[in-house]
Design a protein around this motif. Sequence first.
Motif, short mmCIF file in Angstrom:
data_model
loop_
_atom_site.label_atom_id
_atom_site.label_comp_id
_atom_site.label_asym_id
_atom_site.label_seq_id
_atom_site.Cartn_x
_atom_site.Cartn_y
_atom_site.Cartn_z
N ALA A 1 -49.07 -75.62 -41.90
CA ALA A 1 -49.10 -75.84 -40.26
C ALA A 1 -47.88 -75.10 -39.55
CB ALA A 1 -48.87 -77.47 -39.94
N GLY A 2 -47.03 -74.26 -40.41
CA GLY A 2 -46.08 -73.48 -39.75
C GLY A 2 -44.99 -74.16 -39.12
N LEU A 3 -44.84 -74.17 -37.76
CA LEU A 3 -43.74 -74.81 -37.38
C LEU A 3 -43.84 -76.04 -37.21
CD1 LEU A 3 -43.63 -72.72 -33.93
CD2 LEU A 3 -41.88 -72.51 -35.66
N SER A 4 -44.81 -76.73 -37.36
CA SER A 4 -45.01 -78.12 -37.51
C SER A 4 -45.31 -78.72 -38.91
CB SER A 4 -46.39 -78.52 -36.70
OG SER A 4 -46.60 -77.90 -35.47
N ALA A 5 -45.09 -77.91 -39.82
CA ALA A 5 -45.21 -78.17 -41.29
C ALA A 5 -44.13 -79.37 -41.64
CB ALA A 5 -45.10 -77.13 -42.21
N ALA B 1 -35.27 -70.73 -34.69
CA ALA B 1 -34.65 -69.92 -34.33
C ALA B 1 -35.79 -68.66 -33.32
CB ALA B 1 -34.19 -68.80 -35.35
N LYS B 2 -35.34 -68.92 -32.14
CA LYS B 2 -36.32 -68.22 -31.07
C LYS B 2 -35.73 -66.70 -31.11
CE LYS B 2 -37.10 -68.17 -26.09
NZ LYS B 2 -36.94 -68.76 -24.75
N ALA C 1 -38.47 -54.48 -19.97
CA ALA C 1 -39.34 -55.42 -19.37
C ALA C 1 -39.52 -56.86 -20.29
CB ALA C 1 -40.59 -55.14 -18.79
N PRO C 2 -39.42 -57.97 -19.79
CA PRO C 2 -39.63 -59.02 -20.71
C PRO C 2 -40.80 -58.93 -21.34
CG PRO C 2 -38.65 -59.77 -18.48
CD PRO C 2 -38.95 -58.37 -18.38
N GLY C 3 -40.89 -59.24 -22.58
CA GLY C 3 -42.37 -59.37 -23.35
C GLY C 3 -42.70 -60.64 -23.72
N TYR C 4 -42.39 -60.84 -24.81
CA TYR C 4 -42.90 -62.21 -25.46
C TYR C 4 -41.84 -62.87 -26.29
CZ TYR C 4 -44.40 -59.54 -29.52
OH TYR C 4 -44.29 -58.84 -30.69
N ALA C 5 -41.97 -64.16 -26.67
CA ALA C 5 -40.91 -64.59 -27.68
C ALA C 5 -41.64 -65.37 -28.80
CB ALA C 5 -40.10 -65.66 -26.91
N GLY C 6 -41.18 -65.20 -29.96
CA GLY C 6 -41.46 -65.82 -31.03
C GLY C 6 -40.61 -66.79 -31.76
N MET C 7 -40.91 -67.39 -32.73
CA MET C 7 -40.28 -68.66 -33.06
C MET C 7 -40.11 -68.74 -34.77
SD MET C 7 -38.38 -70.94 -31.77
CE MET C 7 -39.24 -71.24 -30.27
N ARG C 8 -39.03 -68.53 -35.36
CA ARG C 8 -38.92 -68.40 -37.00
C ARG C 8 -38.80 -69.91 -37.39
NH1 ARG C 8 -35.20 -65.34 -34.26
NH2 ARG C 8 -35.20 -62.99 -34.93
N PRO C 9 -39.63 -70.31 -38.23
CA PRO C 9 -39.54 -71.77 -38.82
C PRO C 9 -38.55 -71.96 -39.82
CG PRO C 9 -41.36 -70.67 -39.66
CD PRO C 9 -40.69 -69.53 -38.84
N LYS C 10 -37.23 -71.97 -39.39
CA LYS C 10 -36.00 -72.15 -40.37
C LYS C 10 -36.36 -73.62 -41.05
CE LYS C 10 -34.10 -67.98 -39.38
NZ LYS C 10 -33.91 -66.98 -40.50
N VAL C 11 -35.86 -73.80 -42.16
CA VAL C 11 -35.52 -75.05 -42.65
C VAL C 11 -34.15 -75.26 -43.51
CG1 VAL C 11 -38.13 -75.62 -43.16
CG2 VAL C 11 -36.91 -74.53 -44.96
#
Length: 371
Positions: free
Chosen positions: A201-205, A226-227, A306-316
């Motif tokens: 489940a990625g970020l929700s795991a 970590a955004k 120009a602002p693009g997009y943001a991702g999220m690293r699922p650190k544990v």
Amino acid sequence: MAEQVDCVVVGAGVVGLAVARALALRGREVLVLEAEDAIGTGISARNSEVIHAGLYYPQGSLKARLCVEGRERLYRYCAERNVAHQRCGKLVVATSTNQLPALRTVQTHARGNGVELQWLERDAARALEPALECVAALHSPETGIVDSHGLMLALQADLENAGGIVALNSPLSHAKCAQNAIELIAIQGVRLAARTVVNAAGLSAPALAARFDGLDPSHVPQPRFAKGSYFTLCGKAPFSRLIYPVPETAGLGVHLTLDLGGQARFGPDVQWVDSPDDLVVDPARGEAFYAEVRKYWPGLRDGALAPGYAGMRPKVFDPQGALADFVIQGPAVNGVPGLVNLFGIESPGLTSALALGEHVAGLLDANAPLP
């Protein structure tokens, strides 16, 4: 009464689909549960689409092994399935002499992982990329880029051709772990009894694992987020390869990547946040991007980002601190027959997806004889 099913994979990102495919190709009955209304809308939709060579990871780690294996599998798979990709190569650059030891460390790590890099002095690097400024660089010819959505569609097609099913809009409420099966309770009240469950489940795991009754809480790591923000370049970039600075804490620095259409983007940076839903790019962060990018591309003009997009690293995290490696907990670790939890599957998760799928399927092969 719960409906009986052989395998359930939670999460239809690139890793979940790769795991489901690997299980289905072994003849298992596979159902993928995805909370959203489409595949690949989480981490898989918000990355740089880079095929990593395997340079940075400690020798013997899961990241190192699965990245190198996964990279070769991925190139073959993309060629066989006509998934758009390009083996464009990249340069890892030192922009000051005090970064040279760190650049040598990258080379040592890479060699230990079975990846050979070419050391280039400034003039040799600039012969490849004339707009580049550096004191030295490492050339990685095995790095590339891939159409991540095209890849996921191919994985889904393989899964479905093998008899697997992807169920969208199917979030889980909680689960109950028993000796003979894992009972899954969906938000809509649907109950499934599965012999095998893979939490991809990625970020929700971690949050999902915490709702598995019968799983010892000590096996659920603390999630940290970590955004990483990306800024896109207005106009054509004067580079044909990816450009990476020397790695920094929690990330690989503000690097330049290209998509398959030649559009350049810069990022991601590192910003610790409290929520995985914090995906808005703050235009003010662009000022720091200019400063970082100009260290290796001094020709970047004002107003070009120009602002693009943001991702999220699922650190544990565990009680001793950050876990730098993938965390793959099978039944031999968590004590629950048929359960595999995947935590912290950040970069190089996309590159490693096919190898991760085989690895998880192998863990379950070893534990498959359930009543």
